[in-house]
Write an enzyme that holds these catalytic residues in place. Structure first.
Site, PDB file in Angstrom:
ATOM      1  N   ASP A   1       0.802  -1.226   0.000  1.00 19.60           N
ATOM      2  CA  ASP A   1       0.000   0.000   0.000  1.00 19.60           C
ATOM      3  C   ASP A   1       0.837   1.280   0.000  1.00 19.60           C
ATOM      4  O   ASP A   1       1.799   1.407   0.764  1.00 19.60           O
ATOM      5  CB  ASP A   1      -0.880   0.058   1.246  1.00 19.60           C
ATOM      6  CG  ASP A   1      -1.779  -1.132   1.401  1.00 19.60           C
ATOM      7  OD1 ASP A   1      -1.751  -2.015   0.542  1.00 19.60           O
ATOM      8  OD2 ASP A   1      -2.505  -1.187   2.414  1.00 19.60           O
TER       9      ASP A   1
ATOM     10  N   SER B   1      -0.680   0.685   7.303  1.00 21.33           N
ATOM     11  CA  SER B   1      -0.956   1.847   6.457  1.00 21.33           C
ATOM     12  C   SER B   1      -1.556   3.017   7.228  1.00 21.33           C
ATOM     13  O   SER B   1      -2.113   2.864   8.311  1.00 21.33           O
ATOM     14  CB  SER B   1      -1.896   1.443   5.320  1.00 21.33           C
ATOM     15  OG  SER B   1      -1.291   0.483   4.486  1.00 21.33           O
TER      16      SER B   1
ATOM     17  N   GLU C   1     -10.533  -1.711   3.398  1.00 19.76           N
ATOM     18  CA  GLU C   1      -9.200  -1.221   3.727  1.00 19.76           C
ATOM     19  C   GLU C   1      -8.993   0.137   3.073  1.00 19.76           C
ATOM     20  O   GLU C   1      -9.678   0.512   2.122  1.00 19.76           O
ATOM     21  CB  GLU C   1      -8.127  -2.204   3.243  1.00 19.76           C
ATOM     22  CG  GLU C   1      -8.173  -3.558   3.929  1.00 19.76           C
ATOM     23  CD  GLU C   1      -7.049  -4.473   3.504  1.00 19.76           C
ATOM     24  OE1 GLU C   1      -6.236  -4.827   4.360  1.00 19.76           O
ATOM     25  OE2 GLU C   1      -7.005  -4.832   2.306  1.00 19.76           O
TER      26      GLU C   1
END
Length: 379
Positions: free
Chosen positions: A28, A85, A202
């Site tokens: 990510d 993240s 997410e």
């Protein structure tokens, strides 16, 4: 992909103008922020292994989205676990008390459960110091918060003079707010009851865009989510909802979507965990992980695994009242189009432009060797 660098770095699948790490694993994008002429991109990174393990925040910068410089790892694991993240913002008015114009990084710690932590930088993102009282949002086993509780995205909401933090919480998105960027309270849950079988959400993102199109005006908020199920052609996908932020009598904020449907940003399989840069005033620029969890661990590269998509600029277009998120490559990649030729590494391809072409039954247009800049097709 460019196979002409095989002798240079012993890797037959180097990237010509997509960002990739010099070595190790990457997934990510994290903490995208524009500061003093540089676009900073932090990213999920393990320098040692080629699998998803000891995650840190890698760090790279660019001025033009094409030429990247990879820097030292910015945020490393600690006693609260690995570094998942998150996002970065500039604290211009020192709401946190950590320093005027400091850069605050919000990320997910993993021990004993997923919870939100913070670090800050006083040198424009070159180095970060962990906040001494992490986590800033804890996740105790009795807190009624799922263990899938990650990927904070923080934005400023001018109407309420509050910071909003979006957090992915299993198949929901929690909205938390704060005045000082340290003490947070939950105000809203977004849940798509019409589309329950989407796996885990997410990397949420929330941004406002003006509406373009005939006889349209005003702005819309876009809620961007990645889900590990529900893709058109594969496991993972990036979806979005258009809507508005509603403020009730108590000043609580909630996202009200325009309708019950969601849309997919890409119908291809390789754009996941997409988020936008903060502190970019004149446009909304997004980048994503150019991979898919179906085969992310099986890429045939040796020194590294994972690369990013090309950055793209986003807009909302109204098509007969139907609002759609439109993306196009950032203008900076025009540097690869010089004097009517497409320049890539040491290869040069002549460009034959096709514009306003109408094809009828039996007509053909040979695009077998085409390098397409923009394709807009109406059938």
């Amino acid at each position: 992909m460019n196979k002409h660098k095989e002798n240079e770095n012993n890797c037959p699948y180097d990237a010509t103008y997509h960002f990739k790490p010099n070595r190790g694993w990457m997934n990510d994008p994290n903490g995208l922020i524009y500061v003093d002429g540089y676009y900073h991109m932090f990213f999920q990174h393990d320098q040692i292994d080629h699998v998803f393990k000891g995650m840190s925040w890698g760090h790279a910068v660019t001025k033009d989205f094409i030429h990247w410089e990879e820097l030292e790892v910015a945020i490393k694991p600690d006693e609260l676990g690995v570094i998942y993240s998150g996002c970065t913002i500039i604290d211009r008015h020192n709401h946190s008390g950590l320093g005027k114009d400091s850069i605050l990084a919000f990320y997910t710690s993993t021990l004993p459960r997923q919870q939100q932590s913070m670090a800050y930088s006083l040198d424009n993102g070159k180095t970060f110091t962990k906040y001494q009282d992490n986590p800033i949002i804890s996740n105790h086993p009795l807190s009624n918060i799922p263990d899938d509780f990650r990927d904070p995205k923080v934005i400023w909401h001018e109407n309420t003079k509050k910071w909003i933090m979006l957090i992915a919480a299993f198949n929901r998105v929690y909205f938390w707010t704060s005045r000082d960027l340290i003490h947070w309270k939950k105000e809203h849950e977004f849940y798509d009851e019409m589309n329950k079988d989407i796996g885990v959400f997410e990397c949420p993102d929330l941004f406002e865009l003006p509406i373009h199109g005939n006889n349209t005006n005003g702005n819309k908020w876009v809620l961007l989510l990645s889900s590990n199920m529900g893709g058109i052609n594969g496991e993972t996908c990036t979806r979005y909802y258009t809507g508005d932020l509603q403020i009730d009598a108590l000043g609580y904020i909630s996202f009200i979507r325009d309708d019950q449907s969601f849309r997919i940003m890409d119908f291809g399989k390789d754009n996941y965990a997409s988020i936008t840069w903060s502190n970019v005033l004149d446009r909304t620029v997004l980048i994503g992980w150019m991979n898919n969890w179906e085969y992310a661990f099986q890429l045939p590269t040796k020194k590294w695994k994972g690369m990013m998509t090309l950055p793209r600029e986003l807009s909302i277009q109204s098509f007969s009242g139907d609002l759609k998120l439109v993306s196009k490559p950032v203008a900076e990649i025009e540097v690869f189009f010089e004097n009517g030729e497409y320049v890539m590494s040491d290869l040069v391809f002549p460009i034959t432009p096709y514009t306003n072409i109408s094809l009828y039954g039996g007509d053909e247009m040979n695009v077998a060797k085409a390098h397409i800049r923009t394709l807009d097709m109406t059938i």
